[in-house]
Design a protein around this motif. Structure first.
Motif, mmCIF file in Angstrom:
data_model
loop_
_atom_site.group_PDB
_atom_site.id
_atom_site.type_symbol
_atom_site.label_atom_id
_atom_site.label_comp_id
_atom_site.label_asym_id
_atom_site.label_seq_id
_atom_site.Cartn_x
_atom_site.Cartn_y
_atom_site.Cartn_z
ATOM 1 N N VAL A 26 0.848 -1.185 0.000
ATOM 2 C CA VAL A 26 0.000 0.000 0.000
ATOM 3 C C VAL A 26 0.885 1.237 0.000
ATOM 4 C CG1 VAL A 26 -1.833 1.237 1.199
ATOM 5 C CG2 VAL A 26 -1.783 -1.264 1.231
ATOM 6 N N GLU A 27 0.584 2.165 -0.858
ATOM 7 C CA GLU A 27 1.344 3.400 -0.941
ATOM 8 C C GLU A 27 1.032 4.283 0.266
ATOM 9 O OE1 GLU A 27 2.284 6.774 -4.338
ATOM 10 O OE2 GLU A 27 0.321 5.840 -4.254
ATOM 11 N N PHE A 28 2.093 4.706 0.964
ATOM 12 C CA PHE A 28 1.898 5.567 2.123
ATOM 13 C C PHE A 28 1.499 6.963 1.644
ATOM 14 C CE2 PHE A 28 3.102 8.105 5.814
ATOM 15 C CZ PHE A 28 2.571 7.338 6.842
ATOM 16 N N PRO A 29 0.552 7.601 2.303
ATOM 17 C CA PRO A 29 0.051 8.889 1.808
ATOM 18 C C PRO A 29 1.008 10.030 2.101
ATOM 19 C CG PRO A 29 -1.025 8.339 3.867
ATOM 20 C CD PRO A 29 -0.163 7.150 3.507
ATOM 21 N N SER A 30 0.714 11.168 1.532
ATOM 22 C CA SER A 30 1.383 12.406 1.909
ATOM 23 C C SER A 30 0.721 12.954 3.166
ATOM 24 C CB SER A 30 1.295 13.433 0.785
ATOM 25 O OG SER A 30 2.014 13.000 -0.352
ATOM 26 N N VAL A 31 1.531 13.498 4.062
ATOM 27 C CA VAL A 31 1.036 14.072 5.312
ATOM 28 C C VAL A 31 1.488 15.526 5.364
ATOM 29 C CG1 VAL A 31 1.013 13.908 7.822
ATOM 30 C CG2 VAL A 31 1.160 11.829 6.441
ATOM 31 N N THR A 32 0.545 16.449 5.312
ATOM 32 C CA THR A 32 0.838 17.876 5.364
ATOM 33 C C THR A 32 0.502 18.401 6.749
ATOM 34 O OG1 THR A 32 0.409 18.164 3.003
ATOM 35 C CG2 THR A 32 0.310 20.130 4.380
ATOM 36 N N GLY A 39 -1.932 24.099 18.141
ATOM 37 C CA GLY A 39 -1.841 22.725 17.670
ATOM 38 C C GLY A 39 -1.407 22.665 16.222
ATOM 39 N N LEU A 40 -1.645 21.540 15.618
ATOM 40 C CA LEU A 40 -1.321 21.329 14.210
ATOM 41 C C LEU A 40 -2.591 21.108 13.407
ATOM 42 C CD1 LEU A 40 1.769 18.899 14.217
ATOM 43 C CD2 LEU A 40 1.769 21.373 13.852
ATOM 44 N N ARG A 41 -2.559 21.597 12.200
ATOM 45 C CA ARG A 41 -3.584 21.265 11.214
ATOM 46 C C ARG A 41 -2.964 20.235 10.282
ATOM 47 N NH1 ARG A 41 -9.144 21.731 11.047
ATOM 48 N NH2 ARG A 41 -9.874 21.847 8.881
ATOM 49 N N VAL A 42 -3.538 19.048 10.238
ATOM 50 C CA VAL A 42 -2.948 17.922 9.512
ATOM 51 C C VAL A 42 -3.903 17.487 8.399
ATOM 52 C CG1 VAL A 42 -2.025 15.584 9.683
ATOM 53 C CG2 VAL A 42 -1.749 17.186 11.601
ATOM 54 N N GLN A 43 -3.334 17.246 7.248
ATOM 55 C CA GLN A 43 -4.105 16.679 6.135
ATOM 56 C C GLN A 43 -3.396 15.445 5.607
ATOM 57 O OE1 GLN A 43 -4.415 19.037 2.572
ATOM 58 N NE2 GLN A 43 -5.782 17.580 1.566
ATOM 59 N N VAL A 44 -4.130 14.379 5.463
ATOM 60 C CA VAL A 44 -3.628 13.142 4.854
ATOM 61 C C VAL A 44 -4.226 13.056 3.450
ATOM 62 C CG1 VAL A 44 -3.536 10.638 5.012
ATOM 63 C CG2 VAL A 44 -3.426 12.018 7.098
ATOM 64 N N HIS A 45 -3.380 13.032 2.452
ATOM 65 C CA HIS A 45 -3.880 13.060 1.070
ATOM 66 C C HIS A 45 -2.959 12.223 0.195
ATOM 67 C CE1 HIS A 45 -0.785 16.180 -0.011
ATOM 68 N NE2 HIS A 45 -0.926 16.461 1.278
ATOM 69 N N ALA A 46 -3.414 11.969 -1.020
ATOM 70 C CA ALA A 46 -2.638 11.157 -1.959
ATOM 71 C C ALA A 46 -1.372 11.893 -2.372
ATOM 72 C CB ALA A 46 -3.477 10.822 -3.185
ATOM 73 N N ASP A 61 -9.483 23.007 4.253
ATOM 74 C CA ASP A 61 -10.737 22.390 3.819
ATOM 75 C C ASP A 61 -10.792 20.904 4.121
ATOM 76 O OD1 ASP A 61 -12.150 24.631 2.121
ATOM 77 O OD2 ASP A 61 -10.049 24.674 1.537
ATOM 78 N N HIS A 62 -9.666 20.216 4.123
ATOM 79 C CA HIS A 62 -9.682 18.767 4.272
ATOM 80 C C HIS A 62 -8.803 18.263 5.418
ATOM 81 C CE1 HIS A 62 -10.683 19.421 -0.091
ATOM 82 N NE2 HIS A 62 -11.672 18.635 0.259
ATOM 83 N N GLY A 63 -8.368 19.145 6.302
ATOM 84 C CA GLY A 63 -7.504 18.737 7.392
ATOM 85 C C GLY A 63 -8.259 18.546 8.701
ATOM 86 N N PHE A 64 -7.531 18.149 9.724
ATOM 87 C CA PHE A 64 -8.084 17.979 11.071
ATOM 88 C C PHE A 64 -7.052 18.496 12.063
ATOM 89 C CE2 PHE A 64 -6.059 14.141 9.571
ATOM 90 C CZ PHE A 64 -5.199 13.778 10.590
ATOM 91 N N ASP A 65 -7.497 18.872 13.252
ATOM 92 C CA ASP A 65 -6.640 19.496 14.251
ATOM 93 C C ASP A 65 -6.067 18.461 15.206
ATOM 94 O OD1 ASP A 65 -7.028 22.049 13.266
ATOM 95 O OD2 ASP A 65 -8.797 22.422 14.503
ATOM 96 N N ILE A 66 -4.817 18.678 15.585
ATOM 97 C CA ILE A 66 -4.121 17.869 16.581
ATOM 98 C C ILE A 66 -3.730 18.801 17.731
ATOM 99 C CG2 ILE A 66 -2.100 16.471 17.073
ATOM 100 C CD1 ILE A 66 -4.162 15.083 15.333
ATOM 101 N N GLN A 88 -9.401 6.622 4.718
ATOM 102 C CA GLN A 88 -10.293 6.702 5.862
ATOM 103 C C GLN A 88 -9.461 6.817 7.130
ATOM 104 O OE1 GLN A 88 -12.697 3.176 5.633
ATOM 105 N NE2 GLN A 88 -13.974 3.962 3.971
ATOM 106 N N LYS A 89 -9.886 7.692 8.030
ATOM 107 C CA LYS A 89 -9.094 8.004 9.218
ATOM 108 C C LYS A 89 -9.861 7.650 10.488
ATOM 109 C CE LYS A 89 -8.946 12.200 7.687
ATOM 110 N NZ LYS A 89 -9.337 12.023 6.294
ATOM 111 N N SER A 90 -9.096 7.177 11.468
ATOM 112 C CA SER A 90 -9.605 7.000 12.829
ATOM 113 C C SER A 90 -8.578 7.611 13.773
ATOM 114 C CB SER A 90 -9.830 5.514 13.146
ATOM 115 O OG SER A 90 -8.624 4.781 13.017
ATOM 116 N N ILE A 91 -9.013 8.577 14.594
ATOM 117 C CA ILE A 91 -8.109 9.381 15.408
ATOM 118 C C ILE A 91 -8.359 9.080 16.883
ATOM 119 C CG2 ILE A 91 -7.349 11.731 15.934
ATOM 120 C CD1 ILE A 91 -8.459 12.585 13.229
#
Length: 656
Positions: free
Chosen positions: A134-140, A287-294, A303-308, A444-447
């Motif tokens: 499985v290709e690991f995603p990009s993490v911004t 905190g951090l704003r994190v986006q997991v994308h291709a 628009d597509h991130g989540f907060d840590i 799909q994410k589970s935090i």
């Protein structure tokens, strides 16, 4: 004696000829009178002269009808055999009507099938794929605080523009656009380079990084600038430049990406405070704003991130999801790179963002920092820029008319109106030419969160992350030095007791009252650590890939099957029946070519001026040179010399 006259015109009946006709006893009872053409017709009909072209074609038509009737009687199609074999006319008519009705119904039914096929409907099915890497995603990652307070305090002492800007926005009257001008977006649009200087740098904030049980470094991250909310963002595994692909063969946090970040949330300068923007739903957080994308796709963390949050260890479990879409004519997906910015892979969201930027540029003659820009648009100014604001600040400061002067920016007003219209009316999307990618990967994410780090481990954690044992310069240049030295002083005070663990020393360590000053220092250190440090683990929790695949709801195989069923239902026709029709066509064509080769058209070969066929022509058709009509039975008692005489040449005793 009976006289027979020629029915042709006068040009052909120039003279009459009598032909004797025998009775049953062989006696010459009477003579028949013929013109020259009449003689030819008589020989043709009664003396069995060779057939002409018309008779040949009639014979061919009879042969063709026989073939049609033969195949109709043997056909497997319902009704055709009934029509061919029925002897009664009523039965033929009845079956003919039934065949016509069946044919009409089959044609209507087939038209419905073709219309259904040409609609190109699709259905979506899901499939679980196992046994593949499985290709690991990009993490911004982006710091939710765009400005580093540590750098801001240093830059305020070095350059007057930052102080002047804060005074300018605090005293000037910007009307309804005040919240926009005083935001970090307004700061960047008017102090371009200074905004980049006071942004967070990955070298300062990244304390620890491991990927798949191997260390990673700041050069493994690619910078992405967001001028509206976060300034400097950094992407791991972006696959830009020389970065290689990252494939995973194992699940779990130990085999994913693990980073420890320092947020640099220092205390504000004494007597200073920040303005709270109540119109923003994302500002003023830590905190951090994190986006997991291709990989190779344009980041869109807002628009597509989540907060840590800080002070926690956050685990993000991922499950890869693939979307396979069908191209034209079933859909309008594309395999192309991102339109207007081919550096990235295509996503429809990024395409619409770039399209919005083009609309703003076209209508306002400027660009907005809230949307991504292509390299060709970098030279355009921002709509929120107040040109020569430094001179304006000096003039208003000298005149003392700050609050009485309303500063209006026409381009900024245009940008706000255009973006508001585009947010409430999506009709612009038609002209953007944006399409979904035919192959797209999402996750799909589970935090989950856990308190981190424990007070028991905080001192050694700082030593490890800042490399204090090797070099203390990094911690000394960081505001986290206060937390470290507070803990260092307390630990060094009690370290001799811990090293000499006697019964008395153990009792003192376990039950001694810690002075209030030491408790305050320890609480302060814990506060700084939990306010600034966080750990983020991003990993695959399942190597199975869920693929949502579009498939044709009605493909060519279904169409052919339904066509066969329809023809069988209404007409009883199958592939073999169609072969019978092919055979019929081949045999009819063969008859046509055979007739044309055997019976040429003689109408063009008539060389006689009066239209009478010459003997040479007849001989060409029938090469029997010995053919003599006078040897036939009808002429056994007829003298050859009497043939062709006129009535005037007959003997006197002739009965005529």
């Amino acid at each position: 004696m009976m006289r027979v006259h020629c029915s042709c015109g006068a040009a052909y009946c120039t003279s009459n000829t009598y032909v004797p006709v025998q009775n049953q006893r062989g006696q010459n009872k009477e003579h028949m009178k013929f013109s020259p053409v009449g003689k030819f017709n008589y020989f043709h009909d009664h003396l069995k002269m060779p057939p002409n072209d018309t008779h040949a074609r009639k014979k061919n038509r009879k042969s063709a009808m026989a073939i049609v009737q033969e195949l109709g009687s043997e056909s497997n199609a319902h009704g055709l055999a009934k029509i061919a074999m029925s002897r009664k006319t009523k039965r033929k008519v009845m079956w003919s009507l039934l065949v016509i009705i069946g044919f009409t119904a089959a044609a209507i039914h087939l038209s419905f099938l073709v219309i259904k096929y040409l609609q190109y409907n699709v259905v979506e099915v899901s499939e679980m794929k196992d046994g593949m890497p499985v290709e690991f995603p990009s993490v911004t990652i982006c710091n939710t605080q765009a400005l580093s307070l540590t750098k801001l305090k240093d830059r305020m002492n070095e350059t007057p523009d930052i102080n002047n800007w804060f005074q300018f926005i605090s005293n000037a009257n910007f009307g309804e656009h005040f919240s926009r001008v005083e935001s970090v977006q307004g700061f960047y649009e008017n102090l371009f380079q200074e905004a980049k200087n006071v942004g967070h740098e990955i070298n300062d904030t990244l304390l620890h990084c491991r990927f798949n049980q191997r260390p990673c470094h700041p050069h493994n991250f690619t910078r992405y600038f967001n001028g509206k909310n976060y300034y400097n963002c950094y992407t791991f595994n972006s696959k830009m430049g020389d970065h290689n692909m990252q494939y995973m063969h194992t699940t779990g946090p130990q085999h994913g990406l693990s980073i420890v970040m320092a947020l640099d949330n220092d205390d504000p300068p004494l007597g200073a405070y920040g303005l709270y923007n109540q119109e923003s739903n994302i500002e003023h957080t830590a905190g951090l704003r994190v986006q997991v994308h291709a990989p190779q796709t344009m980041p869109s963390p807002m628009d597509h991130g989540f907060d840590i949050p800080p002070g926690y260890s956050s685990s993000v479990g991922l499950k890869a999801v693939m979307n396979s879409r069908k191209p034209y004519p079933y859909g309008n997906c594309t395999y192309d790179r991102l339109k207007r910015y081919p550096k990235y892979r295509n996503t429809i969201f990024s395409c619409f963002q770039l399209c919005k930027q083009e609309i703003v540029i076209r209508e306002c003659q400027c660009r907005t920092s809230g949307l991504p820009s292509t390299p060709e648009q970098k030279n355009l100014s921002y709509c929120g820029t107040f040109h020569h604001w430094q001179n304006l600040f000096q003039q208003l400061s000298k005149s003392g008319s700050f609050n009485r002067t309303h500063l209006y920016n026409q381009k900024l007003d245009c940008e706000v109106k255009v973006l508001h219209r585009l947010s409430n009316d999506r009709s612009y999307e038609v002209g953007c030419g944006c399409f979904q990618p035919c192959q797209e990967t999402s996750y799909q994410k589970s935090i989950s969160l856990s308190y981190w780090p424990l007070e028991f481990n905080q001192y050694n954690a700082l030593q490890t992350f800042y490399g204090i044992l090797e070099d203390s310069n990094r911690i000394n240049n960081s505001f986290m030095s206060e937390a470290y030295y507070n803990l260092h002083g307390i630990i060094k005070k009690y370290e001799p007791l811990a090293q000499n663990m006697t019964g008395e020393n153990a009792e003192q360590l376990l039950h001694a009252d810690i002075p209030m000053d030491e408790r305050r220092k320890q609480a302060r250190a814990t506060q700084l650590i939990h306010q600034n440090l966080l750990r983020l683990n991003v990993y695959l929790e399942d190597l199975s890939v869920i693929e949502f695949k579009q498939m044709a709801d009605y493909d060519i195989a279904d169409l052919l099957s339904d066509i066969g069923g329809t023809l069988g239902l209404w007409m009883g026709i199958s592939i073999l029946t169609i072969m019978e029709l092919v055979e019929l066509a081949i045999r009819l064509v063969a008859i046509l070519f055979k007739s044309e080769n055997r019976y040429p058209d003689h109408m063009d070969d008539h060389s006689s001026a009066n239209g009478i066929l010459e003997h040479s022509t007849e001989r060409a058709i029938y090469p029997q040179d010995t053919y003599d009509p006078y040897t036939q039975p009808e002429f056994q008692s007829f003298e050859k010399n009497d043939y062709g005489r006129t009535t005037n040449d007959l003997p006197p005793d002739s009965p005529i």
